[in-house]
Design a protein around this motif. Structure first.
Motif, PDB file in Angstrom:
ATOM      1  N   GLU A 125       0.758  -1.078  -0.029  1.00  0.00           N
ATOM      2  CA  GLU A 125       0.067   0.040   0.054  1.00  0.00           C
ATOM      3  C   GLU A 125       0.992   1.295  -0.053  1.00  0.00           C
ATOM      4  N   GLU A 126       1.803   1.193   0.699  1.00  0.00           N
ATOM      5  CA  GLU A 126       2.873   2.425   0.734  1.00  0.00           C
ATOM      6  C   GLU A 126       3.429   2.587  -0.753  1.00  0.00           C
ATOM      7  N   ILE A 127       3.883   1.482  -1.306  1.00  0.00           N
ATOM      8  CA  ILE A 127       4.398   1.509  -2.531  1.00  0.00           C
ATOM      9  C   ILE A 127       3.517   2.157  -3.493  1.00  0.00           C
ATOM     10  N   ASN A 140       1.549   6.760  -6.845  1.00  0.00           N
ATOM     11  CA  ASN A 140       0.690   7.846  -7.209  1.00  0.00           C
ATOM     12  C   ASN A 140       1.393   9.286  -7.143  1.00  0.00           C
ATOM     13  N   ILE A 141       2.051   9.319  -6.004  1.00  0.00           N
ATOM     14  CA  ILE A 141       2.685  10.557  -5.921  1.00  0.00           C
ATOM     15  C   ILE A 141       3.810  11.091  -7.036  1.00  0.00           C
ATOM     16  N   PHE A 170      11.925   8.091  -6.594  1.00  0.00           N
ATOM     17  CA  PHE A 170      11.347   6.633  -6.021  1.00  0.00           C
ATOM     18  C   PHE A 170      12.188   6.285  -5.105  1.00  0.00           C
ATOM     19  N   PHE A 171      13.568   6.304  -5.457  1.00  0.00           N
ATOM     20  CA  PHE A 171      14.548   5.826  -4.123  1.00  0.00           C
ATOM     21  C   PHE A 171      14.567   6.513  -3.006  1.00  0.00           C
ATOM     22  N   LYS A 172      14.313   7.751  -2.806  1.00  0.00           N
ATOM     23  CA  LYS A 172      14.200   8.500  -1.780  1.00  0.00           C
ATOM     24  C   LYS A 172      13.050   8.430  -1.133  1.00  0.00           C
ATOM     25  N   LEU A 173      11.908   8.066  -1.648  1.00  0.00           N
ATOM     26  CA  LEU A 173      10.422   7.861  -0.983  1.00  0.00           C
ATOM     27  C   LEU A 173      10.759   6.198  -0.529  1.00  0.00           C
ATOM     28  N   LYS A 178      11.692   2.055   4.045  1.00  0.00           N
ATOM     29  CA  LYS A 178      12.285   1.039   4.792  1.00  0.00           C
ATOM     30  C   LYS A 178      12.445   1.230   6.143  1.00  0.00           C
ATOM     31  N   GLU A 179      12.267   2.486   6.549  1.00  0.00           N
ATOM     32  CA  GLU A 179      12.780   3.082   7.506  1.00  0.00           C
ATOM     33  C   GLU A 179      11.204   2.694   8.596  1.00  0.00           C
ATOM     34  N   GLY A 180      10.323   2.944   7.971  1.00  0.00           N
ATOM     35  CA  GLY A 180       9.032   2.602   8.735  1.00  0.00           C
ATOM     36  C   GLY A 180       8.749   1.231   8.937  1.00  0.00           C
ATOM     37  N   TYR A 181       9.027   0.301   7.887  1.00  0.00           N
ATOM     38  CA  TYR A 181       8.853  -1.080   7.989  1.00  0.00           C
ATOM     39  C   TYR A 181       9.928  -1.771   8.058  1.00  0.00           C
ATOM     40  N   SER A 182      10.702  -1.517   9.005  1.00  0.00           N
ATOM     41  CA  SER A 182      12.264  -2.320   9.235  1.00  0.00           C
ATOM     42  C   SER A 182      11.940  -4.020   9.264  1.00  0.00           C
TER      43      SER A 182
END
Length: 172
Positions: A108-110, A115-116, A127-130, A135-139
């Motif tokens: 869902e985050e992807i 969409n952004i 894309f790599f920044k987002l 990755k930090e939020g879902y370690s």
């Protein structure tokens, strides 16, 4: 024409019609009782005996379960089931149930990232920044066995070309 009848004639006619009505009802519906009354029998025979009560010895005791279900068993809500104690299991950290929840959240985050990027004409670097924030939020996704399926989803839905090395190193 109705003015020719007197009140006395009217009351006699109504009385006769009422007598005919009630006698026909008695003969049709209460024939057995009328025969018993004419023969002089009392109304204490087996057909007219009162029903036994719960305090009488003739009545079987109702089971508590049967009392609960007089209208039938109640339906359980959707998604609820009754299981035995031997079927109860507790999930550990590597449980498939927890991983599937984590995987669906990451997907869902992807989707949100895609969409952004579409709305703001984002690039591969955006894309790599987002994805770093994901990755930090879902370690916990780093140890998931479902990373190949997530990578396939990214390749299928990305609006830009990703090399296999980029996708492989995306989560590490």
């Amino acid at each position: 024409m109705l003015q020719q009848f007197t009140w006395q004639q009217f009351l006699v006619a109504i009385s006769i019609l009422t007598l005919i009505w009630y006698s026909s009802v008695i003969l049709l519906f209460y024939r057995k009782e009328l025969k018993a009354l004419l023969k002089g029998k009392t109304s204490n025979d087996e057909n007219n005996a009162p029903l036994p009560h719960h305090w009488d010895k003739k009545v079987d005791a109702l089971e508590p379960e049967a009392e609960d279900h007089l209208m039938g068993k109640s339906k359980l809500p959707d998604g609820v089931s009754i299981i035995g104690m031997d079927e109860v299991q507790f999930a550990d950290e590597d449980s498939k149930i927890q991983l599937l929840g984590l995987v669906s959240d990451v997907i869902e985050e992807i989707k949100t990232i895609f969409n952004i990027l579409v709305k703001e004409d984002g690039t591969k670097q955006d894309f790599f920044k987002l994805i770093e924030a994901v990755k930090e939020g879902y370690s916990g996704i780093l140890t998931s066995q479902h990373i190949p399926q997530i990578n396939e989803f990214i390749i299928a839905n990305a609006s830009f070309h990703l090399t296999p090395d980029e996708v492989e190193n995306l989560w590490y």
